[in-house]
Enzyme design. Structure first.
Site, PDB file in Angstrom:
ATOM      1  N   ALA A 183     -20.739-170.559 -17.081  1.00  0.00           N
ATOM      2  CA  ALA A 183     -20.858-169.121 -16.801  1.00  0.00           C
ATOM      3  C   ALA A 183     -19.505-168.440 -16.983  1.00  0.00           C
ATOM      4  CB  ALA A 183     -21.385-168.902 -15.386  1.00  0.00           C
ATOM      5  N   ASN A 243      -8.841-172.381 -12.001  1.00  0.00           N
ATOM      6  CA  ASN A 243      -9.907-173.377 -11.863  1.00  0.00           C
ATOM      7  C   ASN A 243      -9.380-174.629 -11.180  1.00  0.00           C
ATOM      8  OD1 ASN A 243     -12.683-174.066 -12.461  1.00  0.00           O
ATOM      9  ND2 ASN A 243     -11.883-175.611 -13.864  1.00  0.00           N
ATOM     10  N   LYS A 269     -27.877-175.472 -21.796  1.00  0.00           N
ATOM     11  CA  LYS A 269     -27.262-174.401 -22.600  1.00  0.00           C
ATOM     12  C   LYS A 269     -26.336-174.920 -23.704  1.00  0.00           C
ATOM     13  CE  LYS A 269     -27.254-170.903 -18.942  1.00  0.00           C
ATOM     14  NZ  LYS A 269     -26.406-169.995 -18.170  1.00  0.00           N
ATOM     15  N   GLY A 294     -12.929-170.110 -11.931  1.00  0.00           N
ATOM     16  CA  GLY A 294     -13.960-170.871 -12.633  1.00  0.00           C
ATOM     17  C   GLY A 294     -13.666-170.997 -14.106  1.00  0.00           C
ATOM     18  N   ALA A 295     -14.060-172.141 -14.673  1.00  0.00           N
ATOM     19  CA  ALA A 295     -13.906-172.352 -16.119  1.00  0.00           C
ATOM     20  C   ALA A 295     -15.086-173.161 -16.650  1.00  0.00           C
ATOM     21  CB  ALA A 295     -12.578-173.053 -16.415  1.00  0.00           C
ATOM     22  N   GLY A 296     -16.236-173.060 -15.981  1.00  0.00           N
ATOM     23  CA  GLY A 296     -17.445-173.751 -16.431  1.00  0.00           C
ATOM     24  C   GLY A 296     -18.217-172.887 -17.416  1.00  0.00           C
ATOM     25  N   GLU A 303     -22.010-164.680 -32.812  1.00  0.00           N
ATOM     26  CA  GLU A 303     -20.574-164.870 -32.584  1.00  0.00           C
ATOM     27  C   GLU A 303     -20.299-165.213 -31.115  1.00  0.00           C
ATOM     28  OE1 GLU A 303     -18.129-161.511 -33.481  1.00  0.00           O
ATOM     29  OE2 GLU A 303     -16.282-162.653 -33.175  1.00  0.00           O
ATOM     30  N   ASN A 309     -27.957-169.142 -24.303  1.00  0.00           N
ATOM     31  CA  ASN A 309     -28.941-168.952 -23.229  1.00  0.00           C
ATOM     32  C   ASN A 309     -30.194-168.218 -23.681  1.00  0.00           C
ATOM     33  OD1 ASN A 309     -27.953-166.330 -23.238  1.00  0.00           O
ATOM     34  ND2 ASN A 309     -27.918-166.166 -21.010  1.00  0.00           N
ATOM     35  N   ASP A 361     -24.688-164.269 -21.033  1.00  0.00           N
ATOM     36  CA  ASP A 361     -24.219-164.350 -19.638  1.00  0.00           C
ATOM     37  C   ASP A 361     -23.108-163.330 -19.386  1.00  0.00           C
ATOM     38  OD1 ASP A 361     -25.872-166.266 -18.482  1.00  0.00           O
ATOM     39  OD2 ASP A 361     -24.641-167.936 -19.172  1.00  0.00           O
TER      40      ASP A 361
HETATM   41  P1  NDP Z   1     -20.614-175.259 -14.226  1.00  0.00           P
HETATM   42  O1  NDP Z   1     -21.013-176.547 -13.594  1.00  0.00           O
HETATM   43  O2  NDP Z   1     -20.491-175.168 -15.701  1.00  0.00           O
HETATM   44  O3  NDP Z   1     -19.169-174.812 -13.610  1.00  0.00           O
HETATM   45  C1  NDP Z   1     -18.930-174.889 -12.224  1.00  0.00           C
HETATM   46  C2  NDP Z   1     -17.599-174.238 -11.892  1.00  0.00           C
HETATM   47  O4  NDP Z   1     -17.420-174.291 -10.469  1.00  0.00           O
HETATM   48  C3  NDP Z   1     -16.387-174.943 -12.482  1.00  0.00           C
HETATM   49  O5  NDP Z   1     -15.361-174.017 -12.692  1.00  0.00           O
HETATM   50  C4  NDP Z   1     -16.032-175.936 -11.368  1.00  0.00           C
HETATM   51  O6  NDP Z   1     -14.696-176.365 -11.382  1.00  0.00           O
HETATM   52  C5  NDP Z   1     -16.269-175.080 -10.147  1.00  0.00           C
HETATM   53  N1  NDP Z   1     -16.528-175.913  -8.971  1.00  0.00           N
HETATM   54  C6  NDP Z   1     -17.676-176.563  -8.676  1.00  0.00           C
HETATM   55  N2  NDP Z   1     -17.544-177.242  -7.518  1.00  0.00           N
HETATM   56  C7  NDP Z   1     -16.266-177.018  -7.088  1.00  0.00           C
HETATM   57  C8  NDP Z   1     -15.522-177.436  -5.946  1.00  0.00           C
HETATM   58  N3  NDP Z   1     -16.053-178.249  -5.025  1.00  0.00           N
HETATM   59  N4  NDP Z   1     -14.248-176.989  -5.809  1.00  0.00           N
HETATM   60  C9  NDP Z   1     -13.692-176.182  -6.742  1.00  0.00           C
HETATM   61  N5  NDP Z   1     -14.363-175.746  -7.842  1.00  0.00           N
HETATM   62  C10 NDP Z   1     -15.629-176.161  -8.010  1.00  0.00           C
HETATM   63  O7  NDP Z   1     -21.622-174.181 -13.629  1.00  0.00           O
HETATM   64  P2  NDP Z   1     -22.027-172.753 -14.270  1.00  0.00           P
HETATM   65  O8  NDP Z   1     -20.793-172.139 -14.818  1.00  0.00           O
HETATM   66  O9  NDP Z   1     -23.200-172.924 -15.139  1.00  0.00           O
HETATM   67  O10 NDP Z   1     -22.518-171.954 -12.988  1.00  0.00           O
HETATM   68  C11 NDP Z   1     -21.594-171.419 -12.042  1.00  0.00           C
HETATM   69  C12 NDP Z   1     -22.331-170.451 -11.133  1.00  0.00           C
HETATM   70  O11 NDP Z   1     -22.781-169.322 -11.882  1.00  0.00           O
HETATM   71  C13 NDP Z   1     -23.572-171.041 -10.463  1.00  0.00           C
HETATM   72  O12 NDP Z   1     -23.550-170.677  -9.103  1.00  0.00           O
HETATM   73  C14 NDP Z   1     -24.713-170.337 -11.160  1.00  0.00           C
HETATM   74  O13 NDP Z   1     -25.827-170.180 -10.318  1.00  0.00           O
HETATM   75  C15 NDP Z   1     -24.083-168.988 -11.473  1.00  0.00           C
HETATM   76  N6  NDP Z   1     -24.767-168.260 -12.556  1.00  0.00           N
HETATM   77  C16 NDP Z   1     -25.269-167.023 -12.278  1.00  0.00           C
HETATM   78  C17 NDP Z   1     -25.924-166.294 -13.255  1.00  0.00           C
HETATM   79  C18 NDP Z   1     -26.468-164.938 -12.909  1.00  0.00           C
HETATM   80  O14 NDP Z   1     -27.220-164.373 -13.732  1.00  0.00           O
HETATM   81  N7  NDP Z   1     -26.112-164.357 -11.787  1.00  0.00           N
HETATM   82  C19 NDP Z   1     -26.093-166.829 -14.626  1.00  0.00           C
HETATM   83  C20 NDP Z   1     -25.481-168.116 -14.826  1.00  0.00           C
HETATM   84  C21 NDP Z   1     -24.857-168.806 -13.811  1.00  0.00           C
HETATM   85  P3  NDP Z   1     -14.279-177.703 -12.210  1.00  0.00           P
HETATM   86  O15 NDP Z   1     -14.179-177.262 -13.648  1.00  0.00           O
HETATM   87  O16 NDP Z   1     -12.981-178.094 -11.627  1.00  0.00           O
HETATM   88  O17 NDP Z   1     -15.362-178.708 -12.006  1.00  0.00           O
END
Ligand code: NDP
Length: 264
Positions: A138, A158, A73, A134-136, A85, A94, A110
């Site tokens: 999604a 996060n 992505k 979360g701050a990834g 935007e 996406n 998303d």
């Molecule tokens: P990213 O890898 O970009 O982000 C992962 C996030 O989870 C970060 O905030 C990370 O924290 C946190 N994290 C991961 N492992 C741990 C841990 N062991 N302890 C604490 N925090 C943790 O992933 P995405 O954002 O792309 O995806 C996140 C979720 O969203 C997935 O489960 C995905 O399947 C779901 N999703 C669902 C969609 C839907 O349509 N329903 C669409 C897109 C995604 P840190 O920054 O500290 O690493």
């Protein structure tokens, strides 16, 4: 869809791995339900091949659009000619519309899908206080969408606090009307509590936030689709909160993605 012909609107989804991705079934069922002469084909693409695959797809004149998922992505946003935007804000794409002149316009749904899924279940973020773990990738889409749709307050928690602070600063700059800040694990004082981390996909995962502080009338909402009831949702339900699973986020996005690509 009776059959695929030279008139069929061709769309693809790029992923690595691809076997577990549910979008092809959902999108093709959507096309069928509308009687649209369109198809979505899954393509397994490795990160190191992404640029050459996109260059090839750009030259396929009957390609209508590209759906993009993990892990492409962010990289694919840099290969597009234009970004909406929303995609520019989030820094990730996406979906891509293939214009007739070969230009690629990247979009990001998303967050819009998540908010549309909430609305479909009768919930709104407008005027509400939202807590998000979360701050990834999604989470970034969700954060901008909450602010865009009028959330009064947004707290981002996060594991890596600097990422929450960075995301909060970006949302604040784009939407000063939403009081956005990074915070700890305690969701008390919020109306909508969202897990936007990947915690809960695997047995034994830690909980994404302090679930002991969940209480009615909070709504607990999830991005994870499988399992359908994550430990976070189970804990929220046990404490009497309403819950909202991850499936409506994808379901609501399907129609948005199909329309953006011009496939329906
Ligand atoms: P990213 O890898 O970009 O982000 C992962 C996030 O989870 C970060 O905030 C990370 O924290 C946190 N994290 C991961 N492992 C741990 C841990 N062991 N302890 C604490 N925090 C943790 O992933 P995405 O954002 O792309 O995806 C996140 C979720 O969203 C997935 O489960 C995905 O399947 C779901 N999703 C669902 C969609 C839907 O349509 N329903 C669409 C897109 C995604 P840190 O920054 O500290 O690493």
């Amino acid at each position: 869809r009776a059959s695929i012909s030279g008139h069929t609107a061709i769309t693809v989804i790029l992923a690595h791995p691809v076997a577990h991705v549910r979008t092809p079934q959902a999108m093709n069922a959507h096309f069928d339900s509308l009687g649209a002469d369109a198809v979505l084909v899954p393509l397994h693409v490795l990160p190191e091949d992404l640029a050459s695959v996109v260059e090839g797809l750009r030259r396929m004149r009957n390609l209508r659009g590209i759906v993009v998922t993990v892990p492409h992505k962010e990289a694919i946003a840099r290969l597009c000619d234009d970004l909406t935007e929303e995609a520019r804000q989030v820094g990730a794409v996406n979906v891509i519309r293939h214009e007739t002149d070969g230009r690629l316009t990247g979009g990001q749904f998303d967050g819009e899908g998540f908010v549309a899924g909430l609305r479909g279940a009768g919930h709104d973020v407008a005027g509400r206080a939202v807590f998000m773990a979360g701050a990834g990738g999604a989470a970034a889409g969700l954060a901008f969408a909450f602010a865009r749709h009028g959330a009064a307050r947004l707290t981002i928690h996060n594991r890596t606090a600097s990422k929450a602070e960075d995301l909060a600063a970006r949302v604040r700059a784009a939407y000063p009307g939403c009081e956005t800040r990074a915070g700890g694990a305690d969701p008390a004082g919020h109306d909508v509590v969202v897990n936007a981390t990947s915690l809960g996909m695997h047995a034994g995962d830690a909980l994404p936030l302090d679930v002991a502080r969940l209480a009615p009338p909070m709504l607990a909402a999830e991005v994870i689709m499988a399992p359908e009831v994550t430990p976070f949702l189970a804990e929220a339900a046990r404490r009497g909160c309403a819950t909202h699973g991850g499936k409506p986020m994808l379901a609501a996005q399907i129609a948005l993605l199909a329309r953006f690509m011009g496939a329906v």
